[in-house]
Scaffold this active site. Structure first.
Site, mmCIF file in Angstrom:
data_model
loop_
_atom_site.group_PDB
_atom_site.id
_atom_site.type_symbol
_atom_site.label_atom_id
_atom_site.label_comp_id
_atom_site.label_asym_id
_atom_site.label_seq_id
_atom_site.Cartn_x
_atom_site.Cartn_y
_atom_site.Cartn_z
ATOM 1 N N SER A 231 52.325 -24.346 32.646
ATOM 2 C CA SER A 231 51.230 -24.569 33.595
ATOM 3 C C SER A 231 49.880 -24.846 32.946
ATOM 4 O O SER A 231 48.868 -24.919 33.635
ATOM 5 C CB SER A 231 51.100 -23.349 34.512
ATOM 6 O OG SER A 231 50.831 -22.173 33.760
ATOM 7 N N GLY B 25 50.701 -19.507 28.728
ATOM 8 C CA GLY B 25 51.534 -18.349 29.008
ATOM 9 C C GLY B 25 52.451 -17.966 27.864
ATOM 10 O O GLY B 25 52.454 -16.813 27.406
ATOM 11 N N LYS C 164 45.017 -18.260 29.130
ATOM 12 C CA LYS C 164 44.080 -19.083 28.362
ATOM 13 C C LYS C 164 43.621 -20.260 29.217
ATOM 14 O O LYS C 164 44.440 -20.982 29.796
ATOM 15 C CB LYS C 164 44.758 -19.624 27.102
ATOM 16 C CG LYS C 164 43.951 -20.680 26.349
ATOM 17 C CD LYS C 164 44.826 -21.489 25.411
ATOM 18 C CE LYS C 164 45.836 -22.353 26.111
ATOM 19 N NZ LYS C 164 45.258 -23.582 26.732
ATOM 20 N N PRO D 106 52.434 -18.719 36.040
ATOM 21 C CA PRO D 106 53.389 -19.822 36.189
ATOM 22 C C PRO D 106 53.837 -20.360 34.834
ATOM 23 O O PRO D 106 53.088 -20.319 33.848
ATOM 24 C CB PRO D 106 52.592 -20.873 36.976
ATOM 25 C CG PRO D 106 51.494 -20.118 37.633
ATOM 26 C CD PRO D 106 51.154 -18.988 36.714
ATOM 27 N N ASP E 14 48.850 -22.846 20.245
ATOM 28 C CA ASP E 14 47.839 -22.039 20.937
ATOM 29 C C ASP E 14 47.887 -20.563 20.554
ATOM 30 O O ASP E 14 47.057 -19.782 21.022
ATOM 31 C CB ASP E 14 47.998 -22.157 22.459
ATOM 32 C CG ASP E 14 47.453 -23.465 23.005
ATOM 33 O OD1 ASP E 14 46.615 -24.073 22.329
ATOM 34 O OD2 ASP E 14 47.865 -23.857 24.108
#
Length: 283
Positions: A99, A103, A14, A96, A133
């Site tokens: 980050s 993720g 994203k 990562p 998110d």
């Protein structure tokens, strides 16, 4: 697909092309206004019925180290929330950790699409408790994200854009970023400002900003180093941090430009994570 895991779902990275942040509201959340796009790279979540009496998670991939595979992982939290059934799950961690590119939320969203694809609209509120998110990652389409992350307006027909993603290998705490933001940003963004009427994703990106970028730089100066490296590339149209960092993106007019830029960054900074990718809905 790994043998023994018949179901697989991508968890696309994203990217917050823009991120305008308002003052905190009663529950501590900050209202946001963010143009969100998704990359054609990401983690991969795989699943099968559990072979034992409890759900399990195996983590592989270049960023597996340091990521817990116990009940604190968002994948297992999501699986437990959605179903009483037990599953064996596998995460290939290509992005990562901590980050700024969603993720963990993308992994939870991919898990949701595997377990309960028919109930996504009904379970969004419950998933917000796991990660703000997750709703936008469930859809993985270009959209305007507002509120705490639950208000999503599709932004169709904006196409895609070539980009380079770069992370200097520094993990930043989202909570710490927002805490410092409240201390150092006495005036807040005007979230009522309308998006420009455009079908050009580059124009839309240039219109906005990331209100957390300066705060992140004060905590992790490496972010500024990455932004400088991207900005110095002649063909880079825009360099900006995504989310609360530390991943940054550079936008380019062509695939060749992005690939060449990424190669140069890798040569000069071999310890950084960098990848040429495409952002948007036609990937």
């Amino acid at each position: 697909m790994t043998t023994g895991f018949p179901l697989s779902e991508p968890a696309r990275a994203k990217i917050n092309l823009t991120l305008h942040v308002g003052p905190p509201i009663g529950n501590g959340y900050h209202p946001l206004k963010s143009v969100v796009v998704f990359a054609n790279i990401g983690d991969i979540v795989e699943m099968r019925p559990a072979q034992g009496d409890k759900s399990t998670l195996v983590i592989e991939g270049p960023f597996a180290n340091g990521l817990a595979s116990d009940r604190t992982n968002l994948i297992l939290k999501t699986a437990q929330l959605l179903s009483d059934e037990k599953f064996d799950l596998k995460l290939t961690k290509n992005l990562p950790i901590a980050s700024g590119i969603g993720g963990g939320s993308a992994d939870a969203a991919a898990t949701t699409r595997l377990i309960a694809p028919e109930n996504i609209d009904q379970i969004t509120t419950d998933l917000m408790a796991i990660g703000a998110d997750i709703p936008v990652c469930l859809r993985s389409k270009t959209c305007l994200m507002e509120g705490k992350g639950e208000q999503l307006t599709p932004l169709p027909n904006l196409g895609s854009i070539n980009a380079v993603l770069v992370n200097p290998g520094v993990a930043v705490s989202t909570g710490e970023i927002f805490k410092l933001f409240d201390q150092t940003k006495p005036t807040s963004a005007n979230l009522a400002v309308e998006l420009p009427n455009t079908t050009d994703l580059m124009e839309l990106a240039k219109w906005g900003r990331n209100d957390l970028q300066d705060v992140a730089i004060s905590i992790a100066p490496e972010v500024q180093t990455v932004l400088d490296a991207l900005s110095e590339i002649e063909t880079c149209q825009l360099a900006r941090m995504s989310g609360s960092g530390a991943t940054c993106f550079g936008l380019f007019s062509s695939r060749d430009q992005a690939v060449d830029a990424c190669a140069g960054i890798k040569d000069e900074n071999p310890d950084w994570w960098s990848v040429a990718t495409v952002l948007g809905d036609t990937v």
